[in-house]
Write a protein that holds these residues in place. Structure first.
Motif, mmCIF file in Angstrom:
data_model
loop_
_atom_site.group_PDB
_atom_site.id
_atom_site.type_symbol
_atom_site.label_atom_id
_atom_site.label_comp_id
_atom_site.label_asym_id
_atom_site.label_seq_id
_atom_site.Cartn_x
_atom_site.Cartn_y
_atom_site.Cartn_z
ATOM 1 N N VAL A 179 -14.575 10.006 11.064
ATOM 2 C CA VAL A 179 -13.687 8.822 11.054
ATOM 3 C C VAL A 179 -13.767 8.008 9.960
ATOM 4 O O VAL A 179 -12.869 7.233 9.733
ATOM 5 C CB VAL A 179 -14.058 8.216 12.574
ATOM 6 C CG1 VAL A 179 -12.921 6.886 12.726
ATOM 7 C CG2 VAL A 179 -13.904 9.105 13.842
ATOM 8 N N TRP A 180 -14.954 7.582 9.598
ATOM 9 C CA TRP A 180 -15.379 7.036 8.479
ATOM 10 C C TRP A 180 -14.598 7.705 7.303
ATOM 11 O O TRP A 180 -14.221 8.591 7.097
ATOM 12 C CB TRP A 180 -16.699 6.769 8.079
ATOM 13 C CG TRP A 180 -17.480 6.068 9.110
ATOM 14 C CD1 TRP A 180 -18.438 6.498 10.102
ATOM 15 C CD2 TRP A 180 -17.605 4.575 9.108
ATOM 16 N NE1 TRP A 180 -18.947 5.537 10.859
ATOM 17 C CE2 TRP A 180 -18.505 4.387 10.464
ATOM 18 C CE3 TRP A 180 -17.255 3.538 8.463
ATOM 19 C CZ2 TRP A 180 -18.802 2.724 10.599
ATOM 20 C CZ3 TRP A 180 -17.325 2.156 8.895
ATOM 21 C CH2 TRP A 180 -18.159 1.899 10.095
ATOM 22 N N PRO A 181 -14.167 6.537 6.306
ATOM 23 C CA PRO A 181 -13.501 7.165 5.030
ATOM 24 C C PRO A 181 -14.231 7.907 4.195
ATOM 25 O O PRO A 181 -15.382 7.724 3.777
ATOM 26 C CB PRO A 181 -12.697 5.819 4.411
ATOM 27 C CG PRO A 181 -13.773 4.814 4.926
ATOM 28 C CD PRO A 181 -14.293 5.208 6.323
ATOM 29 N N SER A 182 -13.594 8.527 3.161
ATOM 30 C CA SER A 182 -14.088 9.586 2.112
ATOM 31 C C SER A 182 -13.219 9.409 1.084
ATOM 32 O O SER A 182 -12.258 8.935 0.978
ATOM 33 C CB SER A 182 -14.223 10.922 2.463
ATOM 34 O OG SER A 182 -15.129 11.147 3.600
ATOM 35 N N ARG A 232 -6.953 5.323 3.014
ATOM 36 C CA ARG A 232 -5.735 4.699 3.765
ATOM 37 C C ARG A 232 -5.362 5.064 5.081
ATOM 38 O O ARG A 232 -4.081 4.734 5.796
ATOM 39 C CB ARG A 232 -4.442 4.925 2.711
ATOM 40 C CG ARG A 232 -4.271 6.427 2.359
ATOM 41 C CD ARG A 232 -3.297 6.519 1.064
ATOM 42 N NE ARG A 232 -2.988 7.643 0.727
ATOM 43 C CZ ARG A 232 -3.823 8.463 -0.203
ATOM 44 N NH1 ARG A 232 -5.003 8.013 -0.462
ATOM 45 N NH2 ARG A 232 -3.429 9.889 -0.419
ATOM 46 N N PHE A 233 -6.060 5.988 5.429
ATOM 47 C CA PHE A 233 -5.615 6.851 6.908
ATOM 48 C C PHE A 233 -6.773 6.528 7.940
ATOM 49 O O PHE A 233 -6.799 6.707 9.034
ATOM 50 C CB PHE A 233 -5.560 8.448 6.777
ATOM 51 C CG PHE A 233 -4.690 8.889 5.435
ATOM 52 C CD1 PHE A 233 -3.213 8.533 5.666
ATOM 53 C CD2 PHE A 233 -5.038 9.472 4.506
ATOM 54 C CE1 PHE A 233 -2.348 8.746 4.625
ATOM 55 C CE2 PHE A 233 -4.052 9.769 3.425
ATOM 56 C CZ PHE A 233 -2.939 9.421 3.760
ATOM 57 N N HIS A 267 -11.181 -0.724 2.713
ATOM 58 C CA HIS A 267 -10.765 -0.988 1.248
ATOM 59 C C HIS A 267 -9.470 0.186 1.323
ATOM 60 O O HIS A 267 -9.652 1.279 1.346
ATOM 61 C CB HIS A 267 -11.504 -0.404 0.180
ATOM 62 C CG HIS A 267 -12.555 -1.439 -0.079
ATOM 63 N ND1 HIS A 267 -12.329 -2.672 -0.653
ATOM 64 C CD2 HIS A 267 -14.124 -1.347 -0.362
ATOM 65 C CE1 HIS A 267 -13.518 -3.469 -0.991
ATOM 66 N NE2 HIS A 267 -14.518 -2.576 -0.659
ATOM 67 N N ARG A 268 -8.282 -0.451 0.860
ATOM 68 C CA ARG A 268 -7.223 0.405 0.762
ATOM 69 C C ARG A 268 -7.176 1.138 -0.693
ATOM 70 O O ARG A 268 -6.421 2.242 -0.800
ATOM 71 C CB ARG A 268 -5.991 -0.346 1.005
ATOM 72 C CG ARG A 268 -6.043 -0.856 2.543
ATOM 73 C CD ARG A 268 -6.501 0.439 3.582
ATOM 74 N NE ARG A 268 -6.343 -0.335 5.092
ATOM 75 C CZ ARG A 268 -7.095 0.398 6.067
ATOM 76 N NH1 ARG A 268 -7.611 1.665 5.842
ATOM 77 N NH2 ARG A 268 -7.062 -0.143 7.007
ATOM 78 N N SER A 269 -7.240 0.151 -1.722
ATOM 79 C CA SER A 269 -7.229 0.532 -3.132
ATOM 80 C C SER A 269 -8.142 1.221 -3.678
ATOM 81 O O SER A 269 -9.032 0.647 -4.389
ATOM 82 C CB SER A 269 -6.496 -0.658 -3.856
ATOM 83 O OG SER A 269 -5.407 -1.237 -3.379
ATOM 84 N N LYS A 325 -2.076 13.829 7.930
ATOM 85 C CA LYS A 325 -2.519 14.369 9.114
ATOM 86 C C LYS A 325 -3.703 13.306 9.945
ATOM 87 O O LYS A 325 -4.153 13.814 11.202
ATOM 88 C CB LYS A 325 -2.975 15.918 8.997
ATOM 89 C CG LYS A 325 -2.030 16.650 8.822
ATOM 90 C CD LYS A 325 -2.429 18.114 8.985
ATOM 91 C CE LYS A 325 -2.554 18.748 7.324
ATOM 92 N NZ LYS A 325 -2.912 20.151 7.706
ATOM 93 N N GLY A 326 -4.390 12.652 8.967
ATOM 94 C CA GLY A 326 -5.535 12.010 9.515
ATOM 95 C C GLY A 326 -5.059 10.786 10.563
ATOM 96 O O GLY A 326 -4.006 10.531 10.510
ATOM 97 N N PRO A 327 -6.126 10.140 11.267
ATOM 98 C CA PRO A 327 -5.588 9.124 12.097
ATOM 99 C C PRO A 327 -5.309 7.855 11.418
ATOM 100 O O PRO A 327 -5.658 7.593 10.355
ATOM 101 C CB PRO A 327 -7.026 8.928 12.837
ATOM 102 C CG PRO A 327 -8.086 9.450 11.928
ATOM 103 C CD PRO A 327 -7.437 10.586 11.346
ATOM 104 N N GLY A 328 -4.249 7.155 11.924
ATOM 105 C CA GLY A 328 -3.786 5.646 11.476
ATOM 106 C C GLY A 328 -3.169 5.873 10.051
ATOM 107 O O GLY A 328 -3.530 5.384 9.209
#
Length: 299
Positions: free
Chosen positions: A107-110, A128-129, A135-137, A282-285
């Motif tokens: 769930v945490w970003p990579s 972004r997912f 952080h998005r950028s 395909k990831g959440p959000g």
């Protein structure tokens, strides 16, 4: 009958062809180095010619000569020759779907980052997912080699000669990394820790101003043909996850994902997807990707 190859009105530059032949020969040397005599035998060029070409390449920064045995090896600058070549194909078609699978599990970003001189650069991300992203950028951000989880994981697993090249570049600077790169005890302890733990770690020791101490990360190398190709990390908030918990919960998933990428690189025929949509969707959000950012980060 095949059509005749059109002739060029320009003559080829023989010295350039020979210089490239020397670079190719050095690239195939089992030990990563060779003397001018050995390169003469490998290429069929006269020893004097080989030596003259090597001195020219050394003067341009593409090869280095060893003072101890007068052998030559490729310098890190040869990577500049491929900077215009995009290797994003393997990232988009092989790594991205696997990162999407990893996102479902942790769930945490990579981020996936690859080396660029003395730092790593983020090439793909699940920020972004991820519903837990802060952080998005991220694509395009530079990750300091000695101060980030990804940088440490790469540094500890790259070839020794590349590691020495990286240290040499870092020592030429005037920042904190220059000081650390000049500290043999720090380097020795860093290598011992990362190799013992199996991951690079960052518990917020380095970060952007107000975020310092708030964001942690662990990272593992992506290996291909027995060399480090890049790194894969998981990023989390230190108030939510302790380092020991992160290693216990995320390291097995990270290693499995990195190994799956490595295995796919060996067996897959890389073909661009027909759709322009990122496999990470395909990831959440699912969210629209953000623009690139070239600032250093702590991941």
């Amino acid at each position: 009958m095949s059509p005749a190859k059109p002739s060029s009105e320009y003559k080829t530059v023989r010295s350039l062809s020979r210089g490239l032949e020397i670079l190719r020969a050095l690239n195939t040397c089992p030990k990563g180095r060779a003397t001018s005599g050995e390169l003469s035998d490998m290429t069929g060029l006269h020893r004097t010619t080989v030596r003259r070409l090597l001195e020219t390449l050394a003067d341009a920064g593409f090869v280095r000569r060893s003072e101890s045995d007068d052998s030559f090896r490729l310098a890190l600058k040869v990577r500049e020759l491929s900077e215009g070549f995009t290797d994003s194909e393997w990232i988009s078609t092989i790594a991205s779907p696997i990162m999407g699978e990893l996102l479902h599990k942790v769930v945490w970003p990579s981020d996936l980052s690859t080396p660029n001189g003395d730092y790593l650069q983020v090439r793909e991300t699940t920020h972004r997912f991820s519903p837990l992203s802060f952080h998005r950028s991220m694509v395009g951000r530079r990750l300091p080699m000695l101060l980030t989880a990804a940088g440490q994981a790469y540094f500890a697993n790259c070839a020794e000669e590349e590691r020495q090249e990286i240290l040499q570049m870092l020592r030429a600077g005037s920042d904190e990394q220059a000081r650390l790169a000049s500290d043999p005890v720090f380097i020795r302890n860093l290598l011992r820790r990362v190799r013992k733990d199996g991951v690079g770690t960052n518990t917020g020791e380095w970060n952007h101003g107000e975020e310092k101490g708030k964001i942690g990360a662990i990272a593992v190398p992506i290996m291909h043909d027995e060399r480090a190709l890049g790194c894969l990390n998981v990023i989390y908030l230190t108030r939510a996850v302790r380092l020991d918990e992160a290693i216990t919960k995320f390291a097995p998933q990270l290693h499995a994902a990195a190994q799956k990428i490595s295995a796919s690189l060996l067996t897959s025929s890389v073909i661009e997807p027909a759709s322009g949509e990122s496999p990470l969707a395909k990831g959440p959000g699912h969210r629209r990707p953000s623009g690139p950012n070239n600032h250093y980060d702590n991941r």
